[in-house]
Enzyme design. Structure first.
Site, PDB file in Angstrom:
ATOM      1  N   ASP A 105      49.812  41.450  40.835  1.00  0.00           N
ATOM      2  CA  ASP A 105      48.554  40.937  40.324  1.00  0.00           C
ATOM      3  C   ASP A 105      48.618  39.404  40.399  1.00  0.00           C
ATOM      4  O   ASP A 105      49.695  38.827  40.582  1.00  0.00           O
ATOM      5  CB  ASP A 105      48.360  41.420  38.889  1.00  0.00           C
ATOM      6  CG  ASP A 105      47.110  40.873  38.253  1.00  0.00           C
ATOM      7  OD1 ASP A 105      46.038  40.976  38.870  1.00  0.00           O
ATOM      8  OD2 ASP A 105      47.209  40.313  37.148  1.00  0.00           O
ATOM      9  N   ASP A 164      46.030  36.727  38.422  1.00  0.00           N
ATOM     10  CA  ASP A 164      45.707  36.085  37.143  1.00  0.00           C
ATOM     11  C   ASP A 164      46.454  36.756  35.994  1.00  0.00           C
ATOM     12  O   ASP A 164      46.382  37.973  35.815  1.00  0.00           O
ATOM     13  CB  ASP A 164      44.201  36.178  36.864  1.00  0.00           C
ATOM     14  CG  ASP A 164      43.374  35.397  37.869  1.00  0.00           C
ATOM     15  OD1 ASP A 164      43.919  34.483  38.499  1.00  0.00           O
ATOM     16  OD2 ASP A 164      42.176  35.709  38.016  1.00  0.00           O
TER      17      ASP A 164
END
Length: 227
Positions: free
Chosen positions: A11, A13
C-alpha cells in the site's frame, strides 16, 4: 516468520508515505471553496483508505458513513476541486515513514519483486514515487482506478499473481488498513499489517493479518525470502 515470499505488494498512503497533511489540506480547501465548514487532519485521517471519491463523500458528510442523499453533481464538483488542490499543493507536506527507503533497497537488492497496490488515484502515484526516490523499486504500480475493482477486492492481487506466475503463498500484501488485509485474505495471500498508519481509528490487529509490525524495518526480520 513468513516463509517463501517472492513478491511483495505495498500500500502507499499510511504504509510507505505519511500523506495525510496534503490530503487534509486539499479536502479542507475543497470544502471551503464549496462554502462548507473546513475539515481537519484528525478527521481526514479516519476517512482515507478507500480512494478519493469515498474521501470526498466522507468530507461532504463529515462522517465515515457517507450520506446517501449527497447530490451526485456536488460530489463530482467536489472531486474535481480536490484533484485540483491536491495537485497544486505539490505534496510538499508528505514524507516517507522511518526506514522505508533503506528497507525497500534491501529487499530490491535481495531480488524481491515489488509492486504498489493503492486506492489512491493513479494520476498522483508515479510523481510521488519519483519525488521520494522509490520508483526504481517497483515493477508494477496499481492505483485505485487502474482496474474496475479496488481494495478490499482482491482483483489487483490476482492480476499480479497471474502476470508474474506466482502462487498466493508467495505473495505478501503489506499495508496499514483493513482494506489491505481483507484484499490479501480474499486472494489467499499472506498479509502484514502496520500499526502506525490510517485504519479508521481501529487497531490493524482487529483485521487479523498474518503478522503485525510497529515499524517498517521489521519487515526484514519477519519475511523469509523465497529462492
Amino acid at each position: 516468520m513468513i516463509e517463501n515470499i517472492k513478491f511483495i505488494a505495498f500500500d502507499l498512503d499510511g504504509t510507505l508515505l505519511d500523506s495525510v497533511p496534503d490530503l487534509a489540506d486539499a479536502a479542507d480547501l475543497t470544502m471551503r471553496h464549496l462554502g462548507r465548514e473546513g475539515v481537519t487532519v484528525e478527521q481526514v485521517t479516519t476517512w482515507i483508505g478507500n480512494g478519493a471519491d469515498i474521501l470526498i463523500g466522507r468530507a461532504l458528510s463529515r462522517s465515515v458513513d457517507i450520506d446517501p442523499q449527497i447530490d451526485p453533481k456536488l460530489q463530482r464538483q467536489a472531486r474535481e476541486l480536490f484533484d485540483h488542490y491536491y495537485a497544486a499543493g505539490g505534496h510538499q507536506k508528505s514524507a516517507l515513514y522511518a526506514d522505508v527507503k533503506t528497507t525497500l533497497a534491501s529487499l530490491h537488492q535481495a531480488g524481491v519483486a515489488m509492486a504498489i497496490v493503492t486506492n489512491k488515484p493513479s494520476q498522483f502515484v508515479p510523481h510521488l514515487l519519483e519525488e521520494h526516490g522509490l520508483s526504481e523499486y517497483f515493477v508494477d504500480v496499481i492505483g485505485g482506478d487502474t482496474f474496475p475493482l479496488r481494495k478490499p477486492d482482491p482483483f489487483a492481487l490476482h492480476w499480479l499473481m497471474e502476470k508474474h506466475h506466482i502462487a498466493a503463498t508467495q505473495l505478501l500484501m503489506v499495508g496499514d488498513s483493513r482494506n489491505d488485509i481483507l484484499a490479501a485474505q480474499a486472494a489467499s495471500c499472506r498479509s502484514l499489517g502496520l500499526t502506525y498508519g490510517y485504519n479508521y481509528g481501529q487497531p490493524i490487529s482487529d483485521s487479523q493479518p498474518d503478522v503485525v509490525c510497529d515499524h517498517f524495518k521489521q519487515l526484514l526480520d519477519v519475511v523469509k525470502l523465497g529462492c
